[in-house]
Scaffold this active site. Sequence first.
Site, PDB file in Angstrom:
ATOM      1  CG  ASP A 113      -1.633  -1.244   1.518  1.00 27.38           C
ATOM      2  OD1 ASP A 113      -1.043  -2.319   1.331  1.00 27.38           O
ATOM      3  OD2 ASP A 113      -2.788  -1.176   1.946  1.00 27.38           O
ATOM      4  CG  ASN A 159      -4.028   3.670   2.260  1.00 24.62           C
ATOM      5  OD1 ASN A 159      -3.675   2.512   2.361  1.00 24.62           O
ATOM      6  ND2 ASN A 159      -5.180   4.097   2.743  1.00 24.62           N
ATOM      7  CG  HIS A 174      -8.953   3.841   2.731  1.00 24.48           C
ATOM      8  ND1 HIS A 174      -9.773   4.630   3.511  1.00 24.48           N
ATOM      9  CD2 HIS A 174      -8.154   3.159   3.595  1.00 24.48           C
ATOM     10  CE1 HIS A 174      -9.478   4.441   4.793  1.00 24.48           C
ATOM     11  NE2 HIS A 174      -8.504   3.551   4.870  1.00 24.48           N
ATOM     12  CG  HIS A 204      -0.548   0.391   6.022  1.00 22.98           C
ATOM     13  ND1 HIS A 204      -0.871   1.737   6.117  1.00 22.98           N
ATOM     14  CD2 HIS A 204      -1.359  -0.104   5.050  1.00 22.98           C
ATOM     15  CE1 HIS A 204      -1.833   2.025   5.267  1.00 22.98           C
ATOM     16  NE2 HIS A 204      -2.139   0.913   4.601  1.00 22.98           N
TER      17      HIS A 204
END
Length: 274
Positions: A8, A40, A68, A180
């Site tokens: 990400d 992101n 997201h 993450h």
Amino acid sequence: MRLLFLGDIVGRAGRNAVVEQLPSLVADRRLDFVVVNGENAAGGFGITEDIHQAIVDAGADAITTGNHVFDQREALVFADRQERFLRPANYPAGTPGSGSGLFTARNGARVLVVNVMGRIFMESLDDPFAALDRELAACPLGEQADAVVIDFHAEASSEKQAAGYFVDGRATLLLGTHTHVPTSDHRILPAGTAYQTDVGMCGDYESVIGMDKEEPLRRFLTRVPGERFSPSRGPATLSGLAVEVDDNTGLATAVAPVRLGGALSETIPSFWVD
């Protein structure tokens, strides 16, 4: 065939690291196909079309996402016209965009990329396992596809691990995104699918999962929401997973983490070193 998946991208720091370093990685390491999770990339929340194009121009062959995906409202518009842009395949029917794509690698191989999202501790979508079954049945490894890469965007490690075994032997690679933080369990599963529970992020690790640490820390201490989270802008680490693929079977023959720059210890695959 050589595959690279980058985790990400978080904010400008992660975005710049990918855009600046990926072109030389593709050229110097002779990468045939690159997938990047970009959900992101725009201020830590979502992705814009301009950012999507910059990542593609840097060498990404497909861009996956997750929860997201539509934080930037323009993604609802460009999702249908950008064929390299994927949103989770288990969104309901009628959601803009596609959950999978069949792409041509630099060596001419056909690579199926599938993006799904888990349901444990996440917003409730359709069954990701049923979605994987549909996608793999429609474009089987060794028939319509020479390689299959799956981004399983999920919170729970148990759900990602179960998904790995669910597709073992039917995919080249399944890895997790979303948390993450890179896990150390990269390996090849018994039937030949490369796996890692979470590939980590491309972002500043002197942070709280890529975000400037003051606001998350304040919320943990006070339990009171305040300012919007903002991505940390320190030196970013490029976090990914490299896979060597048997051109005859489409299954993995070697797998190793990639970490370049920033706060984490650097590592490159031994099979990248001539």
